[in-house]
Design a protein around this motif. Structure first.
Motif: not given
Length: 252
Positions: A67-71, A77-80, A98-105
């Motif tokens: 996932c880090d490689a994708v990000l 990237d929603e999948y990652a 929480i920070p990764y949820c925030d990126k989706l939001l």
């Protein structure tokens, strides 16, 4: 077997991965995606699907690496992001979610999956009021979302707000007959000292029916268990009578 499957789809890697995924051949997906990455270390399809395979294999640290490689290539990237959140949950690293949820939001402020995941993370780190707020936000987007309803009900129960939790358990049951929701609602009634209501809730009854049964049992001066059994027997007798009438009508 896996090699034969791969050979059958040479030149079309997405079809290979789809086939392997449908057969739940996670190790084979990892091997196949690694071959793709040997050719192109930045192949997003390979990295994304390898992360999913590792997730199903329970290799959560490897999920994070993929996932880090994708990000690194696309931080939104929603999948990652979703796979990373799931891996962090399994690893119990809730404070990092929480920070990764925030990126989706950021990309989609009404992302109910992200709102629920953020709420769960908040619960795990003791921020229960924040968790309730995120579940409420998710319910404003999807009022009948079972995950949001159940998460909010469980959090309210945990906080001792049993009266409030009961209505949310009830809303869950209106969407789907979940035994866990019935049991949790029954326990909430018990915590409130309402044994009759707790018994009826354990049978999977909705609040409106519980209120009616309690009222009718009281009017007949019957114990709730006896009244419930009487109603069940009468209903069984009625259904048997209707069934017999249908059989008789077919014989005429």
């Amino acid at each position: 077997m896996a090699d034969c499957t791969i050979l059958a789809y040479i030149g079309n890697p997405i079809d290979v991965i789809k086939k392997l995924h449908s057969d739940k051949q996670w190790d084979e997906i990892v091997s196949f995606c690694q071959k793709m990455l040997d050719s192109d270390p930045k192949d997003m399809v390979a990295l994304q699907n390898m992360a999913t395979a590792f997730l199903n294999l329970g290799k959560f640290d490897q999920v994070l690496s993929c996932c880090d490689a994708v990000l690194d290539l696309n931080e939104f990237d929603e999948y990652a992001l979703k796979n990373k959140i799931l891996a962090l949950e399994r690893l119990g690293r809730h404070d990092q979610i929480i920070p990764y949820c925030d990126k989706l939001l950021i990309k989609n402020p009404t992302h109910t999956w992200a709102l629920n995941s953020k709420g769960l993370a908040c619960n795990e780190v003791g921020k229960h009021t924040d968790a309730l707020n995120y579940y409420s936000m998710a319910l404003r987007v999807e009022p009948n979302n079972i995950t949001s309803l159940l998460n909010k009900a469980l959090t309210l129960s945990f906080l001792g707000k049993y009266d409030e939790s009961i209505s949310y358990y009830d809303d869950v049951q209106k969407q789907e007959k979940l035994s866990d929701a019935a049991s949790a609602k029954s326990e909430a009634y018990q915590r409130l000292g309402k044994e009759d209501e707790a018994f009826l809730a354990a049978q999977g009854m909705l609040v409106s029916d519980i209120i009616r049964y309690v009222s009718e049992a009281k009017a007949k001066k019957m114990k709730i268990f006896d009244y419930y059994c009487m109603v069940e027997y009468e209903d069984l007798e009625r259904r048997e009578k209707e069934h017999q009438q249908k059989l008789n009508s077919r014989l005429r």
